[in-house]
Write a protein that holds these residues in place. Structure first.
Motif, PDB file in Angstrom:
ATOM      1  N   MET A   1      64.748 -27.853  20.591  1.00 58.26           N
ATOM      2  CA  MET A   1      65.065 -28.930  21.508  1.00 58.26           C
ATOM      3  C   MET A   1      66.072 -28.471  22.560  1.00 58.26           C
ATOM      4  N   LYS A   2      67.067 -27.708  22.136  1.00 61.89           N
ATOM      5  CA  LYS A   2      68.092 -27.244  23.061  1.00 61.89           C
ATOM      6  C   LYS A   2      67.504 -26.302  24.107  1.00 61.89           C
ATOM      7  N   LYS A   3      66.633 -25.389  23.657  1.00 64.07           N
ATOM      8  CA  LYS A   3      66.023 -24.449  24.596  1.00 64.07           C
ATOM      9  C   LYS A   3      65.149 -25.179  25.600  1.00 64.07           C
ATOM     10  N   LEU A   4      64.407 -26.181  25.123  1.00 61.28           N
ATOM     11  CA  LEU A   4      63.548 -26.951  26.005  1.00 61.28           C
ATOM     12  C   LEU A   4      64.372 -27.676  27.055  1.00 61.28           C
ATOM     13  N   SER A   5      65.482 -28.258  26.650  1.00 54.49           N
ATOM     14  CA  SER A   5      66.356 -28.965  27.594  1.00 54.49           C
ATOM     15  C   SER A   5      66.898 -28.013  28.647  1.00 54.49           C
ATOM     16  N   ILE A   6      67.315 -26.848  28.226  1.00 55.15           N
ATOM     17  CA  ILE A   6      67.855 -25.870  29.171  1.00 55.15           C
ATOM     18  C   ILE A   6      66.771 -25.417  30.141  1.00 55.15           C
ATOM     19  N   ILE A   7      65.579 -25.163  29.634  1.00 53.24           N
ATOM     20  CA  ILE A   7      64.476 -24.728  30.488  1.00 53.24           C
ATOM     21  C   ILE A   7      64.142 -25.810  31.515  1.00 53.24           C
ATOM     22  N   LEU A   8      64.087 -27.050  31.063  1.00 52.53           N
ATOM     23  CA  LEU A   8      63.785 -28.149  31.988  1.00 52.53           C
ATOM     24  C   LEU A   8      64.859 -28.284  33.056  1.00 52.53           C
ATOM     25  N   CYS A   9      66.111 -28.126  32.665  1.00 54.46           N
ATOM     26  CA  CYS A   9      67.208 -28.221  33.629  1.00 54.46           C
ATOM     27  C   CYS A   9      67.150 -27.092  34.656  1.00 54.46           C
ATOM     28  N   VAL A  10      66.843 -25.901  34.195  1.00 53.06           N
ATOM     29  CA  VAL A  10      66.738 -24.762  35.112  1.00 53.06           C
ATOM     30  C   VAL A  10      65.582 -24.980  36.087  1.00 53.06           C
ATOM     31  N   LEU A  11      64.444 -25.428  35.582  1.00 53.71           N
ATOM     32  CA  LEU A  11      63.303 -25.692  36.465  1.00 53.71           C
ATOM     33  C   LEU A  11      63.637 -26.790  37.467  1.00 53.71           C
ATOM     34  N   ILE A  45      71.855 -32.233  30.706  1.00 60.02           N
ATOM     35  CA  ILE A  45      72.130 -31.510  29.459  1.00 60.02           C
ATOM     36  C   ILE A  45      72.911 -32.399  28.497  1.00 60.02           C
ATOM     37  N   GLU A  46      73.893 -33.114  29.019  1.00 57.46           N
ATOM     38  CA  GLU A  46      74.683 -34.015  28.170  1.00 57.46           C
ATOM     39  C   GLU A  46      73.799 -35.119  27.586  1.00 57.46           C
ATOM     40  N   ASP A  47      72.924 -35.682  28.420  1.00 59.14           N
ATOM     41  CA  ASP A  47      72.010 -36.725  27.935  1.00 59.14           C
ATOM     42  C   ASP A  47      71.093 -36.198  26.844  1.00 59.14           C
ATOM     43  N   ALA A  48      70.560 -34.988  27.049  1.00 58.05           N
ATOM     44  CA  ALA A  48      69.670 -34.392  26.051  1.00 58.05           C
ATOM     45  C   ALA A  48      70.412 -34.137  24.743  1.00 58.05           C
ATOM     46  N   CYS A  49      71.661 -33.694  24.852  1.00 54.74           N
ATOM     47  CA  CYS A  49      72.476 -33.448  23.662  1.00 54.74           C
ATOM     48  C   CYS A  49      72.714 -34.747  22.902  1.00 54.74           C
ATOM     49  N   GLU A  50      73.075 -35.805  23.635  1.00 47.00           N
ATOM     50  CA  GLU A  50      73.331 -37.090  22.991  1.00 47.00           C
ATOM     51  C   GLU A  50      72.069 -37.647  22.337  1.00 47.00           C
ATOM     52  N   SER A  55      69.007 -38.767  17.441  1.00 47.94           N
ATOM     53  CA  SER A  55      67.780 -38.649  16.653  1.00 47.94           C
ATOM     54  C   SER A  55      68.047 -38.033  15.281  1.00 47.94           C
ATOM     55  N   MET A  56      69.149 -37.276  15.184  1.00 44.11           N
ATOM     56  CA  MET A  56      69.520 -36.698  13.894  1.00 44.11           C
ATOM     57  C   MET A  56      70.488 -37.613  13.139  1.00 44.11           C
ATOM     58  N   LYS A  57      70.743 -38.783  13.731  1.00 45.36           N
ATOM     59  CA  LYS A  57      71.633 -39.794  13.129  1.00 45.36           C
ATOM     60  C   LYS A  57      73.030 -39.229  12.874  1.00 45.36           C
TER      61      LYS A  57
END
Length: 63
Positions: A1-11, A45-50, A55-57
């Motif tokens: 999930m973290k890698k996907l968020s970073i990739i999306l942000c870079v794109l 990135i902050e939104d994706a982290c939150e 989701s992991m409660k």
């Protein structure tokens, strides 16, 4: 999930910066666009982290 968020942000950043026309506003406008893009990416990135923590409660959902 973290890698996907970073990739999306870079794109997102690449596409945002490629939409800038340097000849229209000059260096100052380009700098403002870069600053805004970096701020937007940080927020994304902050939104994706939150969202991931929620989701992991996790007890602490702040990032």
């Amino acid at each position: 999930m973290k890698k996907l968020s970073i990739i999306l942000c870079v794109l997102f950043s690449i596409f945002s910066l490629s939409a800038c026309d340097v000849n229209e506003g000059g260096p100052e406008e380009l700098g403002e666009n870069i600053e805004e893009t970096v701020e937007d990416v940080g927020n994304d990135i902050e939104d994706a982290c939150e969202e991931a923590k929620a989701s992991m409660k996790a007890k602490d959902t702040d990032c």
